[in-house]
Design an enzyme around this catalytic site. Sequence first.
Site, mmCIF file in Angstrom:
data_model
loop_
_atom_site.group_PDB
_atom_site.id
_atom_site.type_symbol
_atom_site.label_atom_id
_atom_site.label_comp_id
_atom_site.label_asym_id
_atom_site.label_seq_id
_atom_site.Cartn_x
_atom_site.Cartn_y
_atom_site.Cartn_z
ATOM 1 N N GLU A 1 0.836 -1.208 0.000
ATOM 2 C CA GLU A 1 0.000 0.000 0.000
ATOM 3 C C GLU A 1 0.866 1.252 0.000
ATOM 4 O O GLU A 1 2.028 1.225 0.401
ATOM 5 C CB GLU A 1 -0.907 0.017 1.241
ATOM 6 C CG GLU A 1 -2.352 -0.362 0.962
ATOM 7 C CD GLU A 1 -3.133 0.697 0.179
ATOM 8 O OE1 GLU A 1 -2.533 1.522 -0.536
ATOM 9 O OE2 GLU A 1 -4.372 0.685 0.287
ATOM 10 N N ASP A 2 0.264 2.355 -0.452
ATOM 11 C CA ASP A 2 0.966 3.638 -0.374
ATOM 12 C C ASP A 2 0.887 4.201 1.044
ATOM 13 O O ASP A 2 1.871 4.693 1.585
ATOM 14 C CB ASP A 2 0.393 4.634 -1.394
ATOM 15 C CG ASP A 2 -1.125 4.792 -1.312
ATOM 16 O OD1 ASP A 2 -1.782 4.026 -0.567
ATOM 17 O OD2 ASP A 2 -1.666 5.678 -1.999
ATOM 18 N N ASP B 1 -4.164 5.063 6.620
ATOM 19 C CA ASP B 1 -4.692 6.221 7.347
ATOM 20 C C ASP B 1 -5.588 5.697 8.473
ATOM 21 O O ASP B 1 -5.112 5.341 9.539
ATOM 22 C CB ASP B 1 -5.420 7.114 6.342
ATOM 23 C CG ASP B 1 -5.860 8.442 6.919
ATOM 24 O OD1 ASP B 1 -5.754 8.624 8.136
ATOM 25 O OD2 ASP B 1 -6.313 9.312 6.158
ATOM 26 N N PHE C 1 -2.225 15.619 5.406
ATOM 27 C CA PHE C 1 -2.437 15.104 4.060
ATOM 28 C C PHE C 1 -1.159 15.220 3.240
ATOM 29 O O PHE C 1 -0.501 16.260 3.253
ATOM 30 C CB PHE C 1 -3.580 15.852 3.377
ATOM 31 C CG PHE C 1 -4.033 15.195 2.116
ATOM 32 C CD1 PHE C 1 -4.791 14.043 2.156
ATOM 33 C CD2 PHE C 1 -3.671 15.709 0.880
ATOM 34 C CE1 PHE C 1 -5.202 13.413 0.988
ATOM 35 C CE2 PHE C 1 -4.074 15.084 -0.293
ATOM 36 C CZ PHE C 1 -4.836 13.943 -0.235
ATOM 37 N N ASP D 1 -2.225 11.037 -4.491
ATOM 38 C CA ASP D 1 -2.849 12.126 -5.232
ATOM 39 C C ASP D 1 -3.669 13.049 -4.360
ATOM 40 O O ASP D 1 -4.132 12.669 -3.280
ATOM 41 C CB ASP D 1 -3.798 11.544 -6.282
ATOM 42 C CG ASP D 1 -5.044 10.948 -5.630
ATOM 43 O OD1 ASP D 1 -4.893 10.034 -4.797
ATOM 44 O OD2 ASP D 1 -6.161 11.415 -5.928
ATOM 45 N N ARG E 1 0.379 12.530 -8.528
ATOM 46 C CA ARG E 1 0.923 11.167 -8.390
ATOM 47 C C ARG E 1 2.316 11.030 -9.003
ATOM 48 O O ARG E 1 3.105 10.186 -8.602
ATOM 49 C CB ARG E 1 0.007 10.154 -9.099
ATOM 50 C CG ARG E 1 -1.363 9.990 -8.479
ATOM 51 C CD ARG E 1 -2.062 8.764 -9.082
ATOM 52 N NE ARG E 1 -3.481 8.730 -8.803
ATOM 53 C CZ ARG E 1 -4.030 8.259 -7.681
ATOM 54 N NH1 ARG E 1 -3.263 7.819 -6.710
ATOM 55 N NH2 ARG E 1 -5.337 8.259 -7.514
HETATM 56 P P1 XMP Z 1 -7.791 4.512 5.039
HETATM 57 O O1 XMP Z 1 -8.360 5.652 5.838
HETATM 58 O O2 XMP Z 1 -8.852 3.569 4.567
HETATM 59 O O3 XMP Z 1 -7.207 5.230 3.772
HETATM 60 O O4 XMP Z 1 -6.647 3.833 5.761
HETATM 61 C C1 XMP Z 1 -6.330 4.619 2.946
HETATM 62 C C2 XMP Z 1 -6.406 5.241 1.597
HETATM 63 O O5 XMP Z 1 -6.739 6.622 1.686
HETATM 64 C C3 XMP Z 1 -5.912 7.403 0.875
HETATM 65 N N1 XMP Z 1 -5.185 8.368 1.720
HETATM 66 C C4 XMP Z 1 -4.435 9.356 1.277
HETATM 67 N N2 XMP Z 1 -4.138 9.723 0.030
HETATM 68 N N3 XMP Z 1 -2.806 11.478 0.891
HETATM 69 C C5 XMP Z 1 -3.323 10.803 -0.159
HETATM 70 O O6 XMP Z 1 -3.012 11.146 -1.281
HETATM 71 C C6 XMP Z 1 -3.069 11.164 2.185
HETATM 72 O O7 XMP Z 1 -2.574 11.824 3.099
HETATM 73 C C7 XMP Z 1 -3.943 10.045 2.379
HETATM 74 N N4 XMP Z 1 -4.408 9.455 3.484
HETATM 75 C C8 XMP Z 1 -5.172 8.433 3.046
HETATM 76 C C9 XMP Z 1 -5.011 6.442 0.157
HETATM 77 O O8 XMP Z 1 -5.514 6.246 -1.132
HETATM 78 C C10 XMP Z 1 -5.073 5.159 0.922
HETATM 79 O O9 XMP Z 1 -5.009 4.017 0.087
HETATM 80 MG MG MG Z 2 -4.614 4.494 -2.280
#
Ligand code: XMP
Ligand code: MG
Length: 179
Positions: free
Chosen positions: A103-104, A107, A156, A163, A169
């Site tokens: 994963e990237d 959160d 963020f 993105d 990206r």
């Molecule tokens: P959750 O809350 O489900 O979120 O853990 C995971 C997905 O949310 C996106 N995400 C972000 N994308 N900057 C971004 O560009 C951020 O700071 C951020 N925080 C969450 C991301 O796609 C991830 O897979």
């Molecule tokens: Mg993502």
Amino acid sequence: MNAVVHIHDLSFAPFLSQSTIQTRIKEIALQLDAQYAGKDPVFLAVLNGAFMFASDLFKCLQCQPELSFVKVSSYMGTQSTGRVDELIGLQTRLQNRHVVVIEDILDTGVTMDKIFTLLQSEQPASIAICTLLMKPSSYKGKHQPQFVGFEIEDRFVVGYGLDYKERGRELPAVYQLIQ
Ligand code: XMP
Ligand code: MG
């Protein structure tokens, strides 16, 4: 790398440089190799955000993994909606395989919990999580990641695959929202 970038209506400051990211990726690859050599692992990179991390990480791996890309939808704008629909693109049978989800960013953990549940139904031998970024203060996921690039505060971020409204990206480094 020192310049502020402007995406749509927001501004972002440099946060993790290209070289900082690449150095950390090599360390994570060593950890993954140590754990998965000889185990015929399957690495599943989650699109779109993880594409750049996965690409650089995969180039450093020695453990000869099978590589695949999957897609979920769960997130819009700067706030997690907590909505995940389905896992698209899984073409390999995962039964009795060692799976590593790439994963990237983690959160709230809602996305990963859903991915985990979907993968568990395939009855793999194991599932591990590898993420470039993690926000520990907002993470409520049921499963802790074994491989984490950087723990970051709850701000963020964009770039390096991540993105803001589908822009940013392509940036080779990670930038943080200027508040
Ligand atoms: P959750 O809350 O489900 O979120 O853990 C995971 C997905 O949310 C996106 N995400 C972000 N994308 N900057 C971004 O560009 C951020 O700071 C951020 N925080 C969450 C991301 O796609 C991830 O897979
Ligand atoms: Mg993502």
